[in-house]
Design a protein around this motif. Structure first.
Motif, PDB file in Angstrom:
ATOM      1  N   ILE A  56       0.854  -1.194   0.000  1.00  0.00           N
ATOM      2  CA  ILE A  56       0.000   0.000   0.000  1.00  0.00           C
ATOM      3  C   ILE A  56       0.889   1.243   0.000  1.00  0.00           C
ATOM      4  O   ILE A  56       1.787   1.370   0.826  1.00  0.00           O
ATOM      5  N   THR A 143     -13.722  -1.941   4.739  1.00  0.00           N
ATOM      6  CA  THR A 143     -13.118  -0.760   5.354  1.00  0.00           C
ATOM      7  C   THR A 143     -13.826   0.503   4.896  1.00  0.00           C
ATOM      8  O   THR A 143     -13.969   0.739   3.694  1.00  0.00           O
ATOM      9  N   ASN A 202      -3.161   2.211  12.292  1.00  0.00           N
ATOM     10  CA  ASN A 202      -1.917   2.136  11.503  1.00  0.00           C
ATOM     11  C   ASN A 202      -0.743   2.839  12.193  1.00  0.00           C
ATOM     12  O   ASN A 202      -0.039   3.650  11.576  1.00  0.00           O
ATOM     13  N   GLU A 226      -6.933  -2.024  16.033  1.00  0.00           N
ATOM     14  CA  GLU A 226      -5.784  -2.569  15.300  1.00  0.00           C
ATOM     15  C   GLU A 226      -4.606  -1.594  15.344  1.00  0.00           C
ATOM     16  O   GLU A 226      -4.751  -0.424  15.024  1.00  0.00           O
ATOM     17  N   GLU A 252       0.984  -4.214  11.795  1.00  0.00           N
ATOM     18  CA  GLU A 252       2.352  -3.842  11.400  1.00  0.00           C
ATOM     19  C   GLU A 252       3.400  -4.485  12.316  1.00  0.00           C
ATOM     20  O   GLU A 252       4.557  -4.663  11.904  1.00  0.00           O
ATOM     21  N   LYS A 275      -1.298 -12.061   7.390  1.00  0.00           N
ATOM     22  CA  LYS A 275      -1.164 -11.558   6.013  1.00  0.00           C
ATOM     23  C   LYS A 275      -0.092 -12.377   5.306  1.00  0.00           C
ATOM     24  O   LYS A 275       1.038 -12.454   5.803  1.00  0.00           O
ATOM     25  N   PHE A 331     -11.283  -8.131   1.048  1.00  0.00           N
ATOM     26  CA  PHE A 331     -12.164  -7.419   0.108  1.00  0.00           C
ATOM     27  C   PHE A 331     -11.400  -6.696  -0.997  1.00  0.00           C
ATOM     28  O   PHE A 331     -12.005  -5.972  -1.796  1.00  0.00           O
TER      29      PHE A 331
HETATM   30  C1  MUC Z   1      -4.086  -2.467   6.989  1.00  0.00           C
HETATM   31  O1  MUC Z   1      -3.364  -1.721   7.616  1.00  0.00           O
HETATM   32  O2  MUC Z   1      -4.698  -3.299   7.629  1.00  0.00           O
HETATM   33  C2  MUC Z   1      -6.321  -3.567   5.180  1.00  0.00           C
HETATM   34  C3  MUC Z   1      -7.581  -3.126   4.976  1.00  0.00           C
HETATM   35  C4  MUC Z   1      -7.512  -1.773   4.653  1.00  0.00           C
HETATM   36  O3  MUC Z   1      -8.426  -1.003   4.408  1.00  0.00           O
HETATM   37  O4  MUC Z   1      -6.204  -1.387   4.696  1.00  0.00           O
HETATM   38  C5  MUC Z   1      -5.406  -2.515   4.845  1.00  0.00           C
HETATM   39  C6  MUC Z   1      -4.125  -2.391   5.500  1.00  0.00           C
END
Ligand code: MUC
Ligand code: MG
Length: 375
Positions: A56, A143, A202, A226, A252, A275, A331
């Motif tokens: 990403i 999301t 994040n 998360e 992470e 992941k 997704f």
């Molecule tokens: C993440 O940080 O989890 C997973 C779903 C989403 O929208 O971003 C990712 C990355």
């Protein structure tokens, strides 16, 4: 030495840029499109395996970018693998282990492509190569990350209405903390008991902010938090885990299987995001799952917002697991307006349905691949 009839002949790494349905706002980056790296491994028996390594926002999420993944596959992985027996996954992956440090995204593409090839060779789905599936479908979260509270609520209502998702993850951490909390609470209020609402920070908060914010989130019905703080603040994660009323999920914090072991040993999180890209493939991610299971840690099937190839590769691994207490977020293909496979994955009744076809169960659409690949 005699060449195996299943010898690897070539690796081809292809960078593909695909448009998204809307901007996707994360704490560290706003996605305006998504870039996949598709790997094709061609074997002497005429079988081709496909894999994917997708991250990403260039280098804003992890240590590998699409460009570095391609260069490393071309220059470092390919010479190690060409001529090796594609049907021996243990030998191939151990050969990489001996020479390559890190690079779990690129590794994941290789492991996926070899599993896909072996499945096609034996006429078995990847899930069966991994020991056998115990279910055919997985519940999938969505999301909400438009950056706008009322747009997010409307999007969630639509997903409930069409029975596509009833678990929602909100991306926060980029904004001022009280504004972010108000955004989350407003969405939870609107959806009530009709949905599970979770957040992903994040790594954006420091421990002091997180100490208070996690309490507010837990007290307002948020089910899961998360990665609220930096992966580097391990002792902070342990302290936060002791004080938060809502469970904390490590994302992470897990950049390899060994990270998972260390987090489990330290008691840093009661839930792990699995992941394939961050462990080194569908087989590697199951090693992290085993560590979590042994430690009594709950499992969640995570995503790097891969396209169809990476998403179904993940799903084949996840459907072999006894229990995914927190379901999945597979997704990725639904965030894209275009696909590069002939038959996109099937989403129905809140679930992703995993085909019982050989390999991953996907065929590349050559015309679309040619259209979206980088020259
Ligand atoms: C993440 O940080 O989890 C997973 C779903 C989403 O929208 O971003 C990712 C990355
Ligand atoms: Mg995350």
């Amino acid at each position: 030495i005699e060449m195996s009839h299943t010898a690897i002949e070539s690796l081809e790494a292809i960078i593909v840029d695909l448009p998204t349905i809307r901007p996707h706002k994360l704490a560290m980056h706003t996605m305006q499109n998504q870039t996949l790296v598709i790997l094709r491994i061609r074997c002497a028996d005429g079988i081709e395996g496909i894999g994917e390594a997708t991250t990403i926002g260039g280098l804003s999420y992890g240590n590998e970018s699409p460009d570095s993944i391609k260069v490393n596959l071309d220059r470092h992985f390919a010479p190690l693998l060409v001529g090796q027996d594609a049907s021996n996954l243990n030998a191939c992956m151990q050969r990489i282990d001996r020479v390559v440090k890190g690079n779990t995204f690129a590794r994941s593409a290789v492991e996926t492509a070899l599993l896909d090839a072996q499945g096609k060779r034996l006429g078995l789905p990847v899930s069966e190569i991994l020991g056998g599936r115990v279910r055919d479908s997985l519940e999938v979260a969505w999301t909400l990350a438009s950056g706008d509270t009322s747009k997010d609520i409307a999007e969630a209502e639509h997903m409930l209405e069409v029975r596509r998702h009833r678990i929602f993850k909100l991306k926060i951490g980029a904004g001022e903390v009280n504004r972010d909390l108000a955004h989350v609470i407003a969405i939870k209020k609107a959806l009530g008991d009709r949905a599970s609402v979770r957040v992903d920070v994040n790594q954006a908060w420091d421990e002091g902010v997180a100490l208070r914010a996690c309490r507010v989130l837990g007290d307002n019905g948020i089910d899961l938090i998360e990665q609220p703080i930096s992966r580097n603040n391990r002792s902070g994660q342990v302290r936060l885990n002791l004080s938060s009323p809502a469970p904390i999920m490590a994302d992470e914090s897990i950049e390899c299987v060994e990270d998972a072991f260390n987090l489990a040993r330290d008691g840093a999180a009661p839930v792990f995001a699995l992941k394939i890209a961050k462990n080194g493939g569908p087989r590697a991610v199951l090693r992290t799952a085993s560590i979590a299971e042994a430690a009594g840690i709950g499992l969640y099937g995570g995503t790097m917002l891969e396209g169809s190839v990476g998403t179904l590769a993940s799903a084949h691994a996840f459907i072999t697991l006894n229990k995914l207490a927190w379901d999945t977020e597979l997704f990725g293909p639904l965030l894209l307006t275009e696909d590069i496979v002939t038959e996109p994955p099937v989403y129905r009744d809140f679930q992703l349905h995993v085909p019982r076809l050989p390999g991953i169960g996907l065929t590349l659409d050559e015309e679309r691949l040619a259209r979206f690949r980088r020259p």
